[in-house]
Design an enzyme around this catalytic site. Structure first.
Site, short mmCIF file in Angstrom:
data_model
loop_
_atom_site.label_atom_id
_atom_site.label_comp_id
_atom_site.label_asym_id
_atom_site.label_seq_id
_atom_site.Cartn_x
_atom_site.Cartn_y
_atom_site.Cartn_z
N GLU A 170 9.07 18.63 -4.36
CA GLU A 170 9.65 19.58 -5.25
C GLU A 170 11.13 18.82 -5.15
O GLU A 170 11.54 17.85 -4.42
CB GLU A 170 9.94 20.59 -4.83
CG GLU A 170 10.01 20.66 -3.36
CD GLU A 170 11.12 20.09 -2.61
OE1 GLU A 170 12.20 20.27 -3.07
OE2 GLU A 170 10.95 19.43 -1.44
N GLU A 314 10.34 16.38 -1.56
CA GLU A 314 9.99 15.64 -2.51
C GLU A 314 8.43 15.31 -2.26
O GLU A 314 7.73 14.75 -3.34
CB GLU A 314 10.61 14.18 -2.50
CG GLU A 314 12.11 14.01 -2.63
CD GLU A 314 12.63 12.54 -2.48
OE1 GLU A 314 11.74 11.75 -2.44
OE2 GLU A 314 13.75 12.54 -2.66
#
Length: 350
Positions: A170, A314
């Site tokens: 994310e 991430e």
């Protein structure tokens, strides 16, 4: 919307455990890898699982509360980091290349127009991101449902192309704050115990973040037993909602889910409330350094594979743990048994 997920088949559990136990090693000597091999075999319902290429789905969106100071970084960093992903320069790009993971970047609601781009999936729910949950719910019920449905659709489309392993990442300035609120509400943990420094707040910034999030919780005034859909609408980001949907969609297709850190696990808390069977498809990749991670892992009875003090997000923790998942399948498929190797498995007695 269909949240139904099939239960993992237990028909081969005894046979899988026997195969693991008969490898040329002492019982249990490969530790968590043995549990992982059993889980992979159960999910695929085979004694010889095939993982193929892992697919990393990185969802990005903006949060209306970011401008209130819940993060030390300006909101523009969200779209700038998406550009970094598309250019191949972020940590997740490095680890994905290193470990041969295919990376998909999804715009779930970034306050920026990227236009048609290679390797970018436009799934934008709102062109401005969510609203400010300090003043009102972050998203409407319709927006929440659209994000969940889009996540399911994206994961199923990737699965239908042949994928069996899904990792989740994310990007969204302010999303550790949203995740702290979700985690506190869905685990019953005091909010202050779920709030961390996120992207690097100093002591003063941390105190400010705590005050802001307490204000958000007071405004929402959700009951302790509030359902996950209500919690998601009040505090979530479009990337969090879309990840929750993608987890459900991937599990509906029998995929193995690689769970990253604090924000991704907040999405999982939502997903397992909507579809409890999702939990059995999950591999918990790492122990996030965010304080709320402990409450998440306890609530989900999860045992992470690695603990490196990571708090980047991430999907980096999932990417780093992927070789361990591959190792679990490899020893199950390739390691000799006592019988095939002609090795005695017990010392003579007497």
């Amino acid at each position: 919307m269909n949240f139904s997920v099939p239960r993992v088949n237990d028909a081969l559990v005894a046979a899988l455990q026997h195969k693991i136990d008969r490898k040329t090693k002492p019982l249990g000597a490969l530790g968590l890898l043995e549990k992982l091999a059993l889980q992979v075999g159960r999910i695929q319902n085979t004694l010889s699982p095939e993982l193929g290429e892992a697919q990393m789905l990185v969802f990005a969106a903006d949060h209306g509360a970011a401008k209130a100071g819940v993060s030390p970084f300006p909101q523009d960093v969200t779209w700038q980091m998406v550009e970094n992903y598309l250019a191949g320069g972020a940590a997740i790009n490095v680890f994905a290349r290193q470990n041969k993971i295919r990376l998909h970047v999804i715009d779930a609601g970034v306050a920026h127009e990227f236009g048609p781009r290679d390797n970018l999936i436009n799934a934008k729910i709102s062109p401005t991101g969510t609203r400010n949950y300090l003043e009102e719910p972050a998203m409407s019920a319709a927006e929440r449902d659209a994000a969940l449905a889009k996540g399911i659709e994206i994961a199923q489309r990737v699965a239908d192309s042949g994928a069996r392993v899904f990792a989740f990442g994310e990007m969204g300035i302010g999303n550790t704050a949203a995740s702290a609120l979700i985690t506190s509400q869905l685990t019953g943990t005091p909010l202050i115990d779920c709030i961390g420094r996120g992207a690097g707040l100093d002591d003063r910034g941390l105190e400010h973040k705590r005050a802001l999030l307490q204000r958000a919780a007071t405004r929402a005034a959700l009951p302790a037993d509030a359902d996950a859909l209500s919690v998601l609408a009040e505090f979530g980001g479009f990337e969090i909602a879309m990840i929750a949907g993608a987890m459900i969609g991937a599990a509906q297709r029998g995929g193995l889910l690689l769970i990253d850190g604090f924000i991704v696990t907040a999405a999982l808390l939502v997903a397992v409330r909507l579809a409890p069977e999702v939990r059995d498809y999950c591999v918990f990749c790492h122990h996030s350094a965010e304080p709320g991670a402990q409450a998440q892992l306890k609530s989900l009875a999860a045992e992470p594979l690695i603990d490196l003090g990571l708090r980047l997000g991430e999907g980096t923790g999932a990417a780093l743990a992927w070789p361990l998942v591959q190792s679990a399948a490899a020893f199950l498929n390739e390691m000799a048994s006592f019988e095939s190797a002609g090795v005695s498995d017990k010392e003579p007695r007497g």
